[in-house]
Write a protein that holds these residues in place. Structure first.
Motif, PDB file in Angstrom:
ATOM      1  N   LYS A 224       0.797  -1.041  -0.059  1.00  0.00           N
ATOM      2  CA  LYS A 224       0.376   0.196   0.499  1.00  0.00           C
ATOM      3  C   LYS A 224       0.617   1.251   0.029  1.00  0.00           C
ATOM      4  N   VAL A 225       1.005   1.924  -1.272  1.00  0.00           N
ATOM      5  CA  VAL A 225       1.816   2.706  -1.437  1.00  0.00           C
ATOM      6  C   VAL A 225       1.321   4.058  -1.826  1.00  0.00           C
TER       7      VAL A 225
ATOM      8  N   GLY B  30       4.395  13.692  -5.778  1.00  0.00           N
ATOM      9  CA  GLY B  30       5.484  13.902  -6.463  1.00  0.00           C
ATOM     10  C   GLY B  30       5.021  14.321  -7.765  1.00  0.00           C
ATOM     11  N   PRO B  31       6.071  15.633  -9.048  1.00  0.00           N
ATOM     12  CA  PRO B  31       5.190  15.488 -10.436  1.00  0.00           C
ATOM     13  C   PRO B  31       5.567  14.328 -10.979  1.00  0.00           C
ATOM     14  N   ASP B  32       4.486  14.109 -11.951  1.00  0.00           N
ATOM     15  CA  ASP B  32       4.331  12.845 -12.974  1.00  0.00           C
ATOM     16  C   ASP B  32       3.671  11.812 -12.306  1.00  0.00           C
ATOM     17  N   THR B  33       3.321  12.600 -11.173  1.00  0.00           N
ATOM     18  CA  THR B  33       3.434  10.976 -10.025  1.00  0.00           C
ATOM     19  C   THR B  33       2.172   9.586 -10.930  1.00  0.00           C
ATOM     20  N   CYS B  34       1.942  10.131 -11.577  1.00  0.00           N
ATOM     21  CA  CYS B  34       0.593   9.136 -12.364  1.00  0.00           C
ATOM     22  C   CYS B  34       1.313   7.845 -13.791  1.00  0.00           C
ATOM     23  N   SER B  35       2.703   8.293 -13.495  1.00  0.00           N
ATOM     24  CA  SER B  35       3.390   7.505 -13.851  1.00  0.00           C
ATOM     25  C   SER B  35       3.501   6.200 -12.917  1.00  0.00           C
ATOM     26  N   VAL B  36       4.310   7.284 -12.023  1.00  0.00           N
ATOM     27  CA  VAL B  36       4.748   6.086 -11.186  1.00  0.00           C
ATOM     28  C   VAL B  36       3.873   4.581 -10.465  1.00  0.00           C
ATOM     29  N   VAL B  37       2.638   5.773 -10.006  1.00  0.00           N
ATOM     30  CA  VAL B  37       1.683   4.654  -9.631  1.00  0.00           C
ATOM     31  C   VAL B  37       1.319   3.993 -10.804  1.00  0.00           C
TER      32      VAL B  37
ATOM     33  N   LEU C 123       3.376   1.562 -10.685  1.00  0.00           N
ATOM     34  CA  LEU C 123       2.805  -0.111  -8.816  1.00  0.00           C
ATOM     35  C   LEU C 123       2.011  -0.330  -9.124  1.00  0.00           C
ATOM     36  N   LEU C 124       0.880  -0.566 -10.405  1.00  0.00           N
ATOM     37  CA  LEU C 124      -0.291  -0.660 -10.333  1.00  0.00           C
ATOM     38  C   LEU C 124      -0.590  -2.268 -10.897  1.00  0.00           C
ATOM     39  N   LYS C 125       0.658  -1.585 -11.768  1.00  0.00           N
ATOM     40  CA  LYS C 125       1.152  -3.570 -12.436  1.00  0.00           C
ATOM     41  C   LYS C 125       1.685  -4.095 -11.459  1.00  0.00           C
ATOM     42  N   GLU C 126       2.072  -3.777 -10.296  1.00  0.00           N
ATOM     43  CA  GLU C 126       2.997  -5.194  -9.683  1.00  0.00           C
ATOM     44  C   GLU C 126       1.828  -5.647  -9.324  1.00  0.00           C
ATOM     45  N   GLU C 127       2.367  -7.453  -8.787  1.00  0.00           N
ATOM     46  CA  GLU C 127       1.169  -8.204  -8.275  1.00  0.00           C
ATOM     47  C   GLU C 127       1.085  -7.462  -6.796  1.00  0.00           C
ATOM     48  N   GLU C 128       0.149  -7.388  -5.968  1.00  0.00           N
ATOM     49  CA  GLU C 128      -0.330  -7.636  -5.092  1.00  0.00           C
ATOM     50  C   GLU C 128       0.027  -5.779  -4.104  1.00  0.00           C
ATOM     51  N   THR C 129      -0.097  -5.036  -5.043  1.00  0.00           N
ATOM     52  CA  THR C 129       0.725  -3.957  -4.518  1.00  0.00           C
ATOM     53  C   THR C 129      -0.779  -2.609  -5.023  1.00  0.00           C
ATOM     54  N   GLU C 130      -1.352  -2.087  -4.048  1.00  0.00           N
ATOM     55  CA  GLU C 130      -2.190  -1.085  -4.384  1.00  0.00           C
ATOM     56  C   GLU C 130      -1.751  -0.069  -3.952  1.00  0.00           C
TER      57      GLU C 130
END
Length: 259
Positions: free
Chosen positions: A91-92, A96-103, A106-113
């Motif tokens: 649960k992360v 920061g700027p361009d957070t959409c790219s990081v989110v 992360l959402l593509k990782e298994e068991e990660t919100e």
């Protein structure tokens, strides 16, 4: 007169340097081949540079061009962070700027919100980012003020490309907020002193030029805000980075949440 002299020279005549001109014309095919090979070598070198074979990849090139980004570094570091933090990566919150790219990554990782806070406007954001905002996964919020989350809402809070634009006055308020909404730890990605960040055209967006601070400056500031280093996470991160030949292009700080 001059035109006649030029034409007579081209026809040959008895001028002493005509032979030299003829010898140069004979060597011109060799010169052309050399120039062709040189051009091909430069073209191949440029292509490899763009793909990251000669250097650190996209981050290093961006640094040279004055468009350096620690947010790109976060995306590179996700596999290392997962090995260092384990279940705390479930649960992360990224800030920061361009957070959409990081989110999105992360959402593509298994068991990660994952959730994100974008400190600046998103007028130029793509459709995917605006969709994340509509769903409430990403919020646009001024981090100089309290974050719109309850205490310990996230196991881990990752911050990049945001702290370098804040003065100590606002850092005193912002860092405790990050600690308040995290349960297991904080990870800060900041630029190294001497790295170029915002271009002049971007100053209107960020409000002020980036201030690249040394690790010793940050260490003193963390003490002032009662933030302690997360030593177990530091060791695991360094071990995972070594095994994967990963070397961060940004300073990475691992801190404990408030207890």
């Amino acid at each position: 007169m001059s035109r006649r002299q030029a034409s007579s020279t081209r026809r040959g005549g008895s001028f002493p340097f005509v032979g030299a001109l003829n010898s140069k014309s004979k060597s011109s095919p060799i010169l052309s081949v050399c120039l062709f090979l040189l051009g091909a070598f430069l073209l191949i070198g440029y292509a490899f540079r763009g793909s990251g074979v000669f250097g650190r990849g996209r981050e290093a090139i961006s640094n040279i061009e004055g468009d350096f980004s620690c947010t790109l570094e976060v995306q590179r570091a996700i596999p290392i962070l997962k090995k260092a933090y384990g279940d705390s990566m479930h649960k992360v919150l990224h800030v920061g700027p361009d957070t959409c790219s990081v989110v999105s990554k992360l959402l593509k990782e298994e068991e990660t919100e994952a959730w994100g806070v974008e400190p600046y406007d998103i007028e130029d954001a793509d459709g995917n980012c605006k969709n994340l905002v509509r769903k409430g996964i990403v919020r646009v919020a001024d981090i100089k003020f309290p974050l719109p989350y309850r205490p310990k809402s996230f196991s881990l809070v990752i911050v990049s490309d945001a702290l370098d634009y804040l003065s100590p006055k606002y850092l005193n308020k912002t860092l405790p907020e990050f600690a308040r909404v995290s349960a297991d730890g904080l990870v800060f990605f900041t630029g190294y002193p001497g790295q170029q960040r915002a271009k002049v055209a971007e100053l209107s967006k960020f409000g002020r030029p980036a201030k690249m601070r040394s690790s010793s400056w940050w260490a003193r500031f963390f003490v002032q805000t009662s933030l302690e280093e997360n030593e177990p996470a530091i060791k695991k991160f360094e071990q995972a980075a070594f095994k994967n030949s990963y070397k961060p292009s940004c300073q990475v700080f691992h801190l404990n949440s408030y207890h």
